[in-house]
Every structure is written in structure tokens, then in C-alpha cells.
Design an enzyme around this catalytic site. Structure first.
Site, short mmCIF file in Angstrom:
data_model
loop_
_atom_site.label_atom_id
_atom_site.label_comp_id
_atom_site.label_asym_id
_atom_site.label_seq_id
_atom_site.Cartn_x
_atom_site.Cartn_y
_atom_site.Cartn_z
N SER A 10 26.43 -5.25 38.96
CA SER A 10 25.60 -4.55 40.07
C SER A 10 26.18 -5.39 41.26
CB SER A 10 24.11 -5.00 39.83
OG SER A 10 23.38 -4.49 40.79
N THR A 11 25.37 -5.87 42.10
CA THR A 11 25.85 -6.61 43.28
C THR A 11 26.96 -7.33 43.25
OG1 THR A 11 23.42 -6.84 43.71
CG2 THR A 11 24.91 -7.82 45.14
N HIS A 68 25.69 -0.28 39.32
CA HIS A 68 24.88 0.09 40.13
C HIS A 68 25.09 0.77 41.44
CE1 HIS A 68 21.89 -2.69 37.68
NE2 HIS A 68 22.06 -1.73 37.08
N MET A 118 22.34 -8.82 40.73
CA MET A 118 20.88 -9.54 41.03
C MET A 118 19.83 -8.82 39.78
SD MET A 118 18.06 -9.56 43.97
CE MET A 118 19.50 -10.73 45.06
N ASP A 141 18.78 -6.51 34.43
CA ASP A 141 19.45 -5.29 33.84
C ASP A 141 20.77 -5.67 32.91
OD1 ASP A 141 19.36 -2.61 33.17
OD2 ASP A 141 21.08 -2.24 34.57
#
Length: 398
Positions: free
Chosen positions: A214-215, A241, A334, A337
């Protein structure tokens, strides 16, 4: 604690003010400068010394792409977050910005100021605190942790939800008064020892690799796939994401630097060895077993862990279909998930890797997976491609 300092570069006065409301309404963040184009931003950087830059693309005099090229020429390493449109042309330019060294991007709010600012404020705070915090710590400052900002976001979202239930007319969540949040009461979460997992079967050959991120993901994936072994034979399925409209361009940018074939996944794609499949924005991706060969399926089921695509959805299907004949990888991001279902993969006997704290922009997803016992080994970003390639090569056959 030190504030993470932000420089906003956008030719729209309205947009500069909207973003300022989000930043100044968040404890631990502060605006140190504003610029209406890239040239003014370059002039302000040595004066205000920001920890992170929020950058528009379309501006007069010097646009965002020109700024990034000059930033590279001047060897400026301050992280840049792009404010982007979701239009097709905007997606292509945004991915070009990532190729030029931008860290990440966020889609611009439009239409109703209140509704749209609320929808992007959480993501904006997440990116600013993550990239800006990493840069600030590297340069001797002591900002609040990402966990602090994550908790603050949750507090404001909860307040916003309660106020809406009461029928109150309030400002967007991220511009809510800091009086509802008390930094003095904040305590960093304690580090947990990982749980001990006893798989139901021993690790076997690796037939598929599933990766959740993700991030911090766009640049991390560029690093991994640029260095991946060109002889790697297993297919790789990736959940990054990312909003709809960007993943096809992103897959194309990875394809240009990766020795393997990279594409945006499509429903019904036959899973081929030596190919990389990127989950399309706003669609879950999972594996379906067929006698003629396993295929990729897409779904618009509800978000999971606040995301669609969700790494948990991918990992869950891989655990069911491949059991101990898979490799799961969880990287910077973050939240949590992917953590639960990569742990399920591990329970089924799959091999697993997680990015380490030192190299992760946000040590959230990999930390939770590690604490749950779902990660066999933690690996730095620069070593991840080799770790994946080595495991895949060693366990190509039983």
C-alpha cells in the site's frame, strides 16, 4: 515533538487553501510555504526547508513534470506527493511523475468542497505523515509516529460520523478542531512478540507468488521489479492500493523496467508463468481453480479492511487454491490489510516474506503480519527482489 513541515505547490488559490485546512487541522503537521508554480517552489525550498512537498501537475511558468526534472537535476531528495486528476491523460502524466521520482499521488477533490475534501483528507494526511515523517527523521527531527497520525485520523472520522448521525452541519473531518484530540494522552503501541505458527503441512514447491502493498508501494514495486530475476518462472499477482484509472498506466510503467511481462489483470486471465498481474483499481482480485488452468477473477464485492482491491482477498484465495505451494509477500502500507490472510497462507504451509521496519515507508501491514506469526522472514527493500527470486528458484520443484 517536531512538526512535519509541508510546502504546497498549486496554481489554484482555492486548492492551496483547501489543502492548508487539512494540514493545519492535523496535530503534528504544519504549512511552511505555498507556491503557485514549480519555479516559486524551487526558490522557497532552501528558505523554508520542507519535509514533504504537495505538487500540482498543471501550472504556468513551470509545471509539475518540469519541477520534478529540475528537482532531479539539483539532487533534491525531499519527497513529493502529486495532486492528480483521474482522467486518462491525468493518469499517464501521474505515472510519468512517479517515474521521475515522485513518491506517491492523491486525486484532487472536485465538485462539492465539503464532500470531496472529506473524501481525500484521510489519504492526504496518511501520505504526508508517512513520507514527510520518514524524511524528517532521516534529517534529525523527531516527528510523531505514523501510528499517532493513524489514530488521529480514526478519531476525526469517528467524530465526523457521530455528528452526521445527529444531523449536525460540520466541516470536513480532517479540518475538525484539534480540541477533540489530545496528543498528551497518546501512547505508542507496545511492540509484540510474533505468535508461533505451526503449519498444517510443510512448505512445498512454489507455484505462485502473491504480493500485497500500500503506502510507499509505487516506488517499492519499481525497485523490486526492476531487480527481479529475469529467469523467474512463477506468476506474480500484486495488490497495490491504487484508485481506478491509474493501475493500467502503472502496470505499463512497471513493464518498461521489469524483465518479466507486467499487465493490469483482467477477469478470466489465464495465470501464466513468468508474468506479473497488477490488480485493477476498485476491483478485488482472486484465484479460481479450473481443470484447464487456474485463472484470475475480479469482483466488485464490498471493501475489505477499507480497500478494494484488498490484499486479504487475494491471499485468502491463494491459501485455499495453492495451500503450501505458494509464496506470500507483504510490504509497506498503513493498517492491516493482508495481515490476517497471509497468516492463513503460512498456516497452510506457504512460504512468506515481509518488508522490515527500517526500509518500509509505513511499517503497518508488515508489522501486523509479523506479530500474527504470518511472516517467516523480514527483508529490507533492496534485498526483497533477491529474496523472492531465491525462494522461487529453490522451490521451483519438490
Amino acid at each position: 515533538m517536531d512538526d512535519i513541515s509541508v510546502l504546497i505547490c498549486d496554481d489554484s488559490a482555492l486548492m492551496r487553501n483547501l489543502i492548508s485546512r487539512v494540514i493545519e487541522g492535523t496535530e503534528g503537521l504544519s504549512i511552511v510555504g505555498k507556491a503557485m508554480n514549480g519555479q516559486f517552489a524551487l526558490e522557497k525550498i532552501p528558505l523554508v526547508k520542507p519535509d514533504v512537498i504537495i505538487l500540482d501537475i498543471e501550472m504556468p511558468v513551470m509545471n509539475g513534470i518540469e519541477f520534478l526534472k529540475e528537482r532531479k537535476n539539483r539532487k533534491i531528495d525531499i519527497p513529493v506527493i502529486i495532486l492528480s486528476s483521474i482522467a486518462t491523460q491525468g493518469a499517464a502524466v501521474t505515472i510519468e511523475a512517479l517515474e521521475l521520482g515522485a513518491s506517491d499521488f492523491i486525486t484532487k477533490p472536485n465538485g462539492s468542497v465539503s464532500a470531496d475534501l472529506s473524501s481525500v483528507s484521510e489519504r492526504l494526511v496518511e501520505l504526508v505523515s508517512s513520507y514527510g515523517g520518514t524524511y524528517a527523521r532521516r534529517h534529525g527531527k523527531q516527528p510523531y509516529s505514523v501510528d499517532f497520525f493513524n489514530h488521529q485520523i480514526k478519531m476525526k472520522v469517528a467524530e465526523h460520523f457521530v455528528s452526521e448521525k445527529k444531523g449536525d452541519s460540520i466541516a470536513p473531518a480532517a479540518s475538525a478542531s484539534a480540541e477533540t484530540f489530545h496528543p498528551s494522552l497518546w501512547k505508542e503501541p507496545e511492540k509484540k512478540e510474533p505468535e508461533v505458527i505451526t503449519p498444517v503441512r510443510q512448505g512445498g514447491r512454489i507455484d505462485i507468488i502473491a504480493l500485497g502493498i500500500s503506502t510507499g508501494g509505487p516506488n517499492a514495486l519499481r525497485c523490486v521489479f526492476k531487480m527481479i530475476d529475469p529467469r523467474l518462472q512463477q506468476p506474480i499477482l500484486v495488490v497495490q492500493h491504487m484508485p481506478a484509472g491509474f493501475t493500467k498506466e502503472f502496470a505499463g510503467s512497471l513493464d518498461r523496467i521489469c524483465p518479466l511481462s507486467v499487465k493490469e489483470a483482467e477477469d478470466g486471465d489465464l495465470i501464466e508463468n513468468g508474468h506479473v498481474y497488477i490488480a485493477p483499481g476498485n476491483y478485488h482480485i482472486y484465484v479460481e481453480q479450473r481443470a484447464t488452468g487456474n485463472v484470475i477473477r475480479l469482483s466488485e464485492d464490498a471493501q475489505r479492511n477499507g480497500h478494494r482491491p484488498s490484499a486479504d482477498v487475494l491471499f485468502e484465495s491463494v491459501a485455499k487454491v495453492y495451500q503450501n505451494h505458494a509464496l506470500g509477500v507483504i510490504m509497506t502500507g498503513m493498517g492491516r490489510d493482508g495481515a490476517v490472510e497471509i497468516t492463513e497462507m503460512r498456516k497452510q504451509g506457504a512460504w512468506t516474506l515481509g518488508q522490515d521496519q527500517e526500509s518500509a515507508v509505513v511499517y503497518g501491514m508488515p508489522r501486523v503480519a509479523w506479530e500474527l506469526g504470518g511472516v517467516q522472514k523480514q527483508v529490507g527493500l533492496m534485498e526483497m527482489a533477491d529474496a523472492i527470486s531465491t525462494l522461487a528458484r529453490e522451490h521451483l520443484k519438490n
